[in-house]
Design an enzyme around this catalytic site. Structure first.
Site, PDB file in Angstrom:
ATOM      1  N   LYS A  99      73.017   8.682 116.023  1.00  0.00           N
ATOM      2  CA  LYS A  99      72.800   9.624 117.126  1.00  0.00           C
ATOM      3  C   LYS A  99      71.423  10.275 116.985  1.00  0.00           C
ATOM      4  O   LYS A  99      71.286  11.419 116.541  1.00  0.00           O
ATOM      5  CB  LYS A  99      73.910  10.673 117.164  1.00  0.00           C
TER       6      LYS A  99
ATOM      7  N   ARG B  20      50.225  13.714 110.535  1.00  0.00           N
ATOM      8  CA  ARG B  20      50.936  12.623 111.200  1.00  0.00           C
ATOM      9  C   ARG B  20      50.734  11.337 110.428  1.00  0.00           C
ATOM     10  O   ARG B  20      49.602  10.962 110.112  1.00  0.00           O
ATOM     11  CB  ARG B  20      50.447  12.461 112.642  1.00  0.00           C
TER      12      ARG B  20
ATOM     13  N   ARG C 164      79.995  12.632 111.631  1.00  0.00           N
ATOM     14  CA  ARG C 164      79.021  11.727 112.248  1.00  0.00           C
ATOM     15  C   ARG C 164      77.597  12.152 111.916  1.00  0.00           C
ATOM     16  O   ARG C 164      76.714  11.301 111.717  1.00  0.00           O
ATOM     17  CB  ARG C 164      79.219  11.661 113.763  1.00  0.00           C
TER      18      ARG C 164
ATOM     19  N   LEU D 112      77.330   4.181 120.543  1.00  0.00           N
ATOM     20  CA  LEU D 112      77.547   5.389 119.753  1.00  0.00           C
ATOM     21  C   LEU D 112      79.027   5.503 119.405  1.00  0.00           C
ATOM     22  O   LEU D 112      79.893   5.256 120.247  1.00  0.00           O
ATOM     23  CB  LEU D 112      77.113   6.613 120.546  1.00  0.00           C
TER      24      LEU D 112
END
Length: 286
Positions: free
Chosen positions: A150, A100, A51, A206
């Site tokens: 995830k 950033r 996963r 999920l």
């Protein structure tokens, strides 16, 4: 003091650092896995690794290390931290190019960040909560549309757990268009007439590693499984209910929005599923 792993180094937790420009910190641009440890062995490790690879591919984050090395890293952390029962948390971020920006940094020149740490949970498989079950409330599901990845975007699930706590309950089930998607940190199931019902896999939930194992074990035990969406009203009228996750295994749900299920105690099927899952997973643990 715990030893943790950061980008190739095993360090005391007080010496572990990550750049303030890391995209996991600034953008939640990161994925994670949590693997349970029972008796010093890793549960469902191959599933978590598969996963993780899928999550990285979906977000175009490159692998931080050769995947065959991850088992060694997990085992070393379990060893040095003397984890009998507990968890190993792994997180991969897209890294930092020193500033950033919404645009992804160049993957050729920016290395991903890899962090792992352990959490000791003595008696994890014998959690007394599993003997009495948990109570859940229902809340609106307002998360983004790629829940199958995830990621570390866990603010709303955290808010959901706090809503449950404020209501005097243990967790929340999220509901979209009247149908239950999943729990805040787990997959959700109901049992009706000896049939186990859980939402089918899609981008909306999920793809739980414990879920896959539990459904496989259920089928092998000749239990009927139906993968489809179910409503919150259907859940309240169920004979039993439960959730699955890497840290809670199979956890009975005995109340939904104040409505008691199975007389307010864990039901027969849920208790049997927990026994089967723990027995079979321990046999295959690494």
């Amino acid at each position: 003091m715990r030893t943790v792993y950061v980008n190739g180094e095993y360090l005391p937790e007080t010496e572990a650092t990550v750049s303030i420009f890391d995209r996991g910190f600034l953008m939640a641009d990161a994925v994670y896995e949590v693997t349970s440890v029972l008796g010093g062995k890793l549960i469902d490790f191959a599933g978590h690794l598969a996963r993780l690879e899928r999550s990285l591919n979906e977000l175009d984050i490159k692998k931080p290390v050769a995947f065959e090395d991850l088992l060694d890293i997990h085992r070393e952390l379990v060893r040095v931290n003397e984890i009998g029962d507990g968890l190993v948390y792994l997180q991969v971020t897209r890294g930092s190019d020193g500033d950033r920006d919404f645009i992804f940094p160049d993957a050729e020149t920016t290395e991903p960040t890899l962090v792992l740490f352990t959490q000791a949970k003595p008696g994890l498989a014998d959690d007394p909560v599993a003997k009495k079950g948990i109570r859940v409330i229902s809340i609106e599901d307002i998360r983004w549309g790629r829940r199958d990845i995830k990621t570390v975007q866990l603010l709303y699930p955290s808010m959901g757990k706090m809503m449950a706590k404020k209501a005097g309950c243990d967790d929340a089930w999220m509901v979209e268009d009247g149908h239950v998607t999943e729990g805040t940190s787990n997959n959700a199931y109901i049992v009706k007439g000896n049939k186990i019902i859980t939402r089918q896999l899609s981008n909306e939930i999920l793809h739980g590693i414990t879920r896959a194992a539990v459904l496989r074990f259920a089928s092998e035990a000749q239990m009927e499984v139906e993968e489809r969406a179910f409503t919150i009203d259907e859940a309240k009228a169920a004979d039993e209910a439960f959730v699955t996750s890497a840290s809670n295994f199979v956890m009975p749900v005995v109340e939904i929005d104040g409505v008691a299920l199975s007389d307010g105690v864990p039901g027969r099927i849920v208790k049997r599923l927990r026994e089967i899952y723990l027995d079979e997973s321990l046999k295959a643990a690494l």
